[in-house]
Enzyme design. Structure first.
Site, PDB file in Angstrom:
ATOM      1  CG  PHE A 206      29.144  36.425  24.976  1.00  0.00           C
ATOM      2  CD1 PHE A 206      28.409  35.339  24.522  1.00  0.00           C
ATOM      3  CD2 PHE A 206      29.396  37.466  24.085  1.00  0.00           C
ATOM      4  CE1 PHE A 206      27.938  35.280  23.212  1.00  0.00           C
ATOM      5  CE2 PHE A 206      28.924  37.412  22.772  1.00  0.00           C
ATOM      6  CZ  PHE A 206      28.192  36.323  22.331  1.00  0.00           C
ATOM      7  CG  ASP A 315      34.732  42.129  25.556  1.00  0.00           C
ATOM      8  OD1 ASP A 315      34.134  43.178  25.240  1.00  0.00           O
ATOM      9  OD2 ASP A 315      34.395  41.006  25.132  1.00  0.00           O
ATOM     10  CE  LYS A 346      26.701  44.043  23.281  1.00  0.00           C
ATOM     11  NZ  LYS A 346      25.505  43.268  23.036  1.00  0.00           N
ATOM     12  CB  THR A 370      36.933  45.121   2.882  1.00  0.00           C
ATOM     13  OG1 THR A 370      37.332  43.856   2.396  1.00  0.00           O
ATOM     14  CG2 THR A 370      36.606  46.061   1.729  1.00  0.00           C
TER      15      THR A 370
HETATM   16  O1  PSZ Z   1      23.953  35.977  21.769  1.00  0.00           O
HETATM   17  C1  PSZ Z   1      24.750  36.828  21.298  1.00  0.00           C
HETATM   18  O2  PSZ Z   1      25.401  36.690  20.259  1.00  0.00           O
HETATM   19  C2  PSZ Z   1      24.950  38.048  22.095  1.00  0.00           C
HETATM   20  S1  PSZ Z   1      23.884  38.482  23.259  1.00  0.00           S
HETATM   21  C3  PSZ Z   1      24.844  39.763  23.762  1.00  0.00           C
HETATM   22  C4  PSZ Z   1      25.951  39.845  23.036  1.00  0.00           C
HETATM   23  C5  PSZ Z   1      26.008  38.878  22.060  1.00  0.00           C
HETATM   24  N1  PSZ Z   1      26.915  40.717  23.338  1.00  0.00           N
HETATM   25  C6  PSZ Z   1      28.007  40.922  22.501  1.00  0.00           C
HETATM   26  C7  PSZ Z   1      29.368  40.981  23.076  1.00  0.00           C
HETATM   27  C8  PSZ Z   1      29.602  41.231  24.448  1.00  0.00           C
HETATM   28  O3  PSZ Z   1      28.593  41.434  25.300  1.00  0.00           O
HETATM   29  C9  PSZ Z   1      30.923  41.250  24.914  1.00  0.00           C
HETATM   30  C10 PSZ Z   1      31.208  41.515  26.345  1.00  0.00           C
HETATM   31  N2  PSZ Z   1      31.932  41.022  24.064  1.00  0.00           N
HETATM   32  C11 PSZ Z   1      31.735  40.793  22.758  1.00  0.00           C
HETATM   33  C12 PSZ Z   1      30.466  40.761  22.228  1.00  0.00           C
HETATM   34  C13 PSZ Z   1      30.282  40.506  20.773  1.00  0.00           C
HETATM   35  O4  PSZ Z   1      29.785  41.628  20.140  1.00  0.00           O
HETATM   36  P1  PSZ Z   1      28.949  41.496  18.788  1.00  0.00           P
HETATM   37  O5  PSZ Z   1      27.670  40.805  19.126  1.00  0.00           O
HETATM   38  O6  PSZ Z   1      28.791  42.911  18.345  1.00  0.00           O
HETATM   39  O7  PSZ Z   1      29.770  40.712  17.842  1.00  0.00           O
END
Ligand code: PSZ
Length: 489
Positions: A206, A315, A346, A370
């Site tokens: 992810f 990541d 996070k 931006t």
């Molecule tokens: O369902 C979702 O959109 C979720 S549930 C947990 C996340 C997103 N985690 C975000 C995440 C991550 O765990 C890793 C390893 N890489 C990138 C992301 C994306 O971060 P955000 O959500 O801040 O864009």
């Protein structure tokens, strides 16, 4: 202002449970969960109906009272008090309403930094360079450069662009400018301006849901359905047998199999005319089920990347900022050099990425938008890092993590038909239930007893507490977990 804000929190928490200031790292925490209604309660249900009329809010679990929530305790709008070991999908570093954070914006100067939000790439304030050095570079995993961004997805999205730009810059050679053909073809999404290049990612990964990152996300179909995507290589991430110490040979063979597949995909995509410009990988696959891999696996990946002149992006959006007991999870891997890019968000409060000089585009405006982050977030992060240091929270994470892991292991041993594969580092821990239904049932029952725990993958239960989660919180969590397992049996 400080006194007023904190008093408000103390007073409210007093109503929902007795305070336990003596041993808690965050003052004013209640002594345990306190559930007064069914979960979700009537106020949450009413608000879910309200918001669902406006947008698709099927994901909302609880409406929260962020004035009353404190430390490791989340208080919902029905006044239920939960021990929170999921912390907004792993994104609350030192607990709710930490006194050090409540005072961050007491200074007018900082309020002004919030109100007058700059386009950081064009009009940063005088203090910005020093803040980047003092706050972000002070925790860099050996990388000299840093970019700030808004969230995890956009950190990865921009880091991917940096990987491609760097790959092409190396191919072109020093001081060779873009050709006229490249400039015209890129405007219509055609080669050679938009080259045929790819990034290698892993099944179960992810990395976000924006269009580029989604091409490297493979954890759930619902994230991807209906969205056009890219034919990029996807390798298998190691899938280990537990306990690790009893399955060393099998797991080493698993590493070798996965690394061989990565090498093979590099070859296949080169032959197809879509060379791999970078490898994108989580140090522990989180959304995909808390799948961990050995230091040797990551060392092998780095070797393959280097051999092929591809970049390695780790990541650390979910693993970064301490939950594994080190600031960055990949610091457990003894890599021979730092990765080329490390992305974060996070618990780091701001999104962004660290990178080496190779990943720095020669021209300005190539990685740009931006806001490119937010100075206000750096004030908060500065306070978070100060608390981590002062309270030695990474040592706390290891202590709490040891207690949690051995507690989970003993519950697993007593219930082998229900639970298996306790794993993880620090408090970044997981255990598998036998199937999805049992896992979901366990999570629901825990919530109704006042403990919020996450799920991931098909059947994993994951812990993502704040760095201020202590042994006494672990006792409560393990006690409720054992009770729930008895009920589920
Ligand atoms: O369902 C979702 O959109 C979720 S549930 C947990 C996340 C997103 N985690 C975000 C995440 C991550 O765990 C890793 C390893 N890489 C990138 C992301 C994306 O971060 P955000 O959500 O801040 O864009």
């Amino acid at each position: 202002m400080w006194a007023r804000r904190v008093q408000g929190v103390f007073k409210n928490v007093g109503k929902t449970g007795s305070t336990r200031t003596a041993t808690s790292l965050v003052p004013g925490e209640p002594s345990g969960p306190n559930i007064k209604t069914e979960v979700p309660g009537p106020r949450t249900k009413k608000l879910v109906a309200d918001i669902n009329a406006i947008n698709q809010s099927g994901s909302v679990q609880l409406f929260v009272n962020y004035d009353k929530s404190i430390g490791n305790y989340l208080v919902d709008v029905d006044d239920n008090v939960f021990l929170d070991s999921f912390t907004q999908i792993s994104s609350i570093p030192i607990g709710y309403n930490h006194p050090e954070l409540l005072t961050v914006f007491n200074e007018d100067h900082r309020i002004r930094a919030l109100i007058n939000r700059p386009a950081l790439g064009v009009y940063p304030s005088e203090e910005w360079p020093q803040k980047l050095k003092d706050v972000l570079l002070s925790v860099s995993p050996g990388l000299p450069q840093v970019m700030t961004m808004m969230c995890g997805s956009c950190s990865n999205e921009n880091a991917y662009k940096a990987l491609f730009m760097s790959y092409r810059a190396k191919e072109r050679g020093e001081n060779v400018d873009f050709s006229e053909l490249e400039k015209t073809t890129c405007m219509i999404n055609k080669e050679p301006g938009c080259p045929r290049l790819s990034l290698l990612s892993f099944h179960g990964a992810f990395h976000g849901r924006t269009m580029g990152t989604l091409a490297t996300t493979h954890s759930k179909a619902v994230h991807k359905l209906d969205v056009p995507s890219l034919d990029w290589p996807i390798a298998h991430f190691p899938s280990y047998k537990y306990p690790l110490e009893e399955n060393i040979k099998e797991n080493q063979a698993e590493d070798q199999k996965c690394l061989a597949e990565v090498e093979d995909l590099f070859e296949q995509y080169k032959k197809k005319g879509v060379p791999v410009a970078g490898i994108v990988v989580e140090p522990i696959q989180s959304e995909g089920g808390d799948n961990e891999a050995s230091p040797e696996f990551f060392q092998g990946l780095q070797k393959i990347a280097k051999k092929n002149s591809a970049g390695l992006l780790i990541d650390e959006v979910q693993t970064g900022c301490g939950p594994t007991g080190k600031m960055w999870c990949h610091e457990h891997f003894n890599l021979e050099t730092p990765p080329d890019i490390v992305t974060f968000s996070k618990k780091m409060i701001t999104g962004g990425y660290f990178h080496n000089m190779d990943m720095r585009p020669k021209q300005p405006y190539r990685i740009f938008n931006t806001w490119m982050g937010d100075p206000g977030k750096l004030f908060l992060l500065e306070a978070v890092l100060k608390v981590i240091k002062q309270q030695n929270l990474l040592v706390q994470v290891v202590k709490t993590g040891d207690k949690l892991k051995s507690g989970l292991l003993s519950i697993e041993k007593e219930n082998p038909a229900l639970l298996n594969s306790t794993r993880g580092r620090g408090t970044f821990l997981a255990i598998n239930a036998v199937n999805t239904k049992t896992r979901d049932n366990i999570l629901e029952k825990l919530k109704s007893k006042g403990v919020i725990v996450g799920g991931c993958g098909d059947h994993a239960i994951r812990l993502r507490p704040s760095l201020t989660f202590q042994e006494h919180h672990a006792d409560i969590l393990l006690d409720k977990f054992a009770q729930v397992i008895k009920e589920v049996k």
